[in-house]
Scaffold this active site. Structure first.
Site, PDB file in Angstrom:
ATOM      1  N   ASN A 109       0.862  -1.199   0.000  1.00 29.96           N
ATOM      2  CA  ASN A 109       0.000   0.000   0.000  1.00 29.96           C
ATOM      3  C   ASN A 109       0.890   1.238   0.000  1.00 29.96           C
ATOM      4  O   ASN A 109       2.028   1.192   0.477  1.00 29.96           O
ATOM      5  CB  ASN A 109      -0.864  -0.015   1.264  1.00 29.96           C
ATOM      6  CG  ASN A 109      -1.785   1.186   1.356  1.00 29.96           C
ATOM      7  OD1 ASN A 109      -2.420   1.579   0.363  1.00 29.96           O
ATOM      8  ND2 ASN A 109      -1.873   1.793   2.533  1.00 29.96           N
ATOM      9  N   HIS A 111       0.807   5.189   1.451  1.00 27.84           N
ATOM     10  CA  HIS A 111       0.067   6.009   2.419  1.00 27.84           C
ATOM     11  C   HIS A 111       0.713   7.393   2.477  1.00 27.84           C
ATOM     12  O   HIS A 111       1.941   7.512   2.561  1.00 27.84           O
ATOM     13  CB  HIS A 111       0.101   5.352   3.797  1.00 27.84           C
ATOM     14  CG  HIS A 111      -0.709   6.091   4.806  1.00 27.84           C
ATOM     15  ND1 HIS A 111      -2.097   6.048   4.821  1.00 27.84           N
ATOM     16  CD2 HIS A 111      -0.353   6.921   5.813  1.00 27.84           C
ATOM     17  CE1 HIS A 111      -2.541   6.814   5.801  1.00 27.84           C
ATOM     18  NE2 HIS A 111      -1.504   7.354   6.417  1.00 27.84           N
ATOM     19  N   SER A 138       4.768   6.919   2.456  1.00 30.68           N
ATOM     20  CA  SER A 138       5.388   5.636   2.790  1.00 30.68           C
ATOM     21  C   SER A 138       4.749   4.530   1.955  1.00 30.68           C
ATOM     22  O   SER A 138       3.533   4.529   1.749  1.00 30.68           O
ATOM     23  CB  SER A 138       5.136   5.274   4.267  1.00 30.68           C
ATOM     24  OG  SER A 138       5.468   6.332   5.133  1.00 30.68           O
ATOM     25  N   ASP A 147      -2.567   0.515   8.231  1.00 30.82           N
ATOM     26  CA  ASP A 147      -1.443   1.415   7.937  1.00 30.82           C
ATOM     27  C   ASP A 147      -0.253   1.152   8.864  1.00 30.82           C
ATOM     28  O   ASP A 147       0.589   2.041   9.071  1.00 30.82           O
ATOM     29  CB  ASP A 147      -1.855   2.898   8.050  1.00 30.82           C
ATOM     30  CG  ASP A 147      -2.927   3.280   7.047  1.00 30.82           C
ATOM     31  OD1 ASP A 147      -2.964   2.674   5.961  1.00 30.82           O
ATOM     32  OD2 ASP A 147      -3.738   4.169   7.357  1.00 30.82           O
TER      33      ASP A 147
HETATM   34  C1  GAR Z   1      -2.671   9.011  -2.563  1.00 31.30           C
HETATM   35  O1  GAR Z   1      -2.216  10.173  -1.938  1.00 31.30           O
HETATM   36  C2  GAR Z   1      -2.470   7.819  -1.659  1.00 31.30           C
HETATM   37  O2  GAR Z   1      -1.294   7.890  -0.891  1.00 31.30           O
HETATM   38  C3  GAR Z   1      -3.685   7.916  -0.778  1.00 31.30           C
HETATM   39  O3  GAR Z   1      -4.727   8.261  -1.640  1.00 31.30           O
HETATM   40  C4  GAR Z   1      -4.198   9.038  -2.725  1.00 31.30           C
HETATM   41  C5  GAR Z   1      -4.636   8.400  -4.014  1.00 31.30           C
HETATM   42  O4  GAR Z   1      -4.285   9.207  -5.107  1.00 31.30           O
HETATM   43  N1  GAR Z   1      -3.946   6.680  -0.110  1.00 31.30           N
HETATM   44  C6  GAR Z   1      -4.434   6.622   1.117  1.00 31.30           C
HETATM   45  O5  GAR Z   1      -4.732   7.589   1.777  1.00 31.30           O
HETATM   46  C7  GAR Z   1      -4.599   5.211   1.652  1.00 31.30           C
HETATM   47  N2  GAR Z   1      -4.812   5.244   3.051  1.00 31.30           N
HETATM   48  P1  GAR Z   1      -4.360   8.624  -6.564  1.00 31.30           P
HETATM   49  O6  GAR Z   1      -5.732   7.988  -6.738  1.00 31.30           O
HETATM   50  O7  GAR Z   1      -4.217   9.838  -7.424  1.00 31.30           O
HETATM   51  O8  GAR Z   1      -3.262   7.630  -6.766  1.00 31.30           O
END
Ligand code: GAR
Length: 216
Positions: A109, A111, A138, A147
């Site tokens: 994942n 985060h 991360s 997480d």
């Molecule tokens: C990213 O910032 C990712 O790190 C976060 O969602 C966004 C997705 O952006 N993920 C989380 O918060 C998971 N807990 P994207 O759809 O443009 O890749």
């Protein structure tokens, strides 16, 4: 090297998915994205996948009575593609322990925080509220601890006095697009493993995450 079959799970914009597709198409990332699966029918990332000729599926969580039945359907969808790695790229669902155990050591994942700081949501807002001077992202193995799985690689940005959650998120996201393909590359090359509850790279336990230098 034979491309490693992967499945990418998304819920939204899919910019990390785009970065992974770019790494496969332009930077010889030895992976074959067999499918992109979303829990949201209107996730923009589905279109990005289609544009690159990648199969897509929607498993809409709202169609299921509880988490168990959703995760069961999601698992069936994923396993129909027989992936060796499951990549959560902005997948915004809490997963059941049984589902996580099924993919132990082969699900990662990304985060948007310097874990262990700010698990969960609103990470950029929380970093600003805490007056942090550094923030980042991360990549970690997924365990049943939300997480909280072993961190593989991190990238940092300075927090600027003029930052809003959106400006900070944008700078972090730009680095997410670098560290996620890197972590996936290590996994596809057989260099990255989860051994027990410790991530190892090239056979060495990662006592702390790899730190991404932006010149890389
Ligand atoms: C990213 O910032 C990712 O790190 C976060 O969602 C966004 C997705 O952006 N993920 C989380 O918060 C998971 N807990 P994207 O759809 O443009 O890749």
């Amino acid at each position: 090297m034979k491309p490693l079959p992967i499945v990418v799970l998304i819920s939204g914009g899919g910019s990390n998915l785009r970065a992974i597709i770019d790494a496969v198409e332009k930077q010889n990332l030895p992976a074959k994205i067999r499918a992109v699966i979303s829990n949201c029918p209107d996730a923009c990332g589905l279109q990005r996948a289609c544009n690159s000729g990648i199969e897509t599926q929607v498993v809409d969580h709202r169609q299921f009575v509880d988490r168990d039945s959703f995760d069961h359907a999601l698992q069936q969808a994923i396993d129909s593609y027989d992936p060796e790695l499951v990549v959560l790229a902005g997948f915004m669902r809490i997963l059941t322990p049984r589902f996580v155990a099924h993919y132990q050591g082969r699900m990662i994942n990304i985060h948007p925080s310097l874990l262990p700081a700010y698990r969960g949501l609103r990470t950029h807002q929380r970093a600003l509220e805490a007056n942090d001077t550094r923030h980042g992202a991360s990549v970690h193995f997924v365990t049943s601890d939300l997480d909280g799985g072993p961190v593989i690689i991190q990238a940092e940005v300075p927090v600027l006095s003029c930052d809003t959650p959106d400006t900070l998120a944008a700078r972090v996201l730009a680095l997410e697009h670098k560290i996620y393909p890197q972590a996936i590359r290590w996994f596809t090359e057989g260099r990255l493993r989860l051994e027990g509850d410790v991530a190892s790279l090239d056979g060495q336990p990662l006592m702390k995450p790899v730190y991404w230098e932006d010149s890389q």
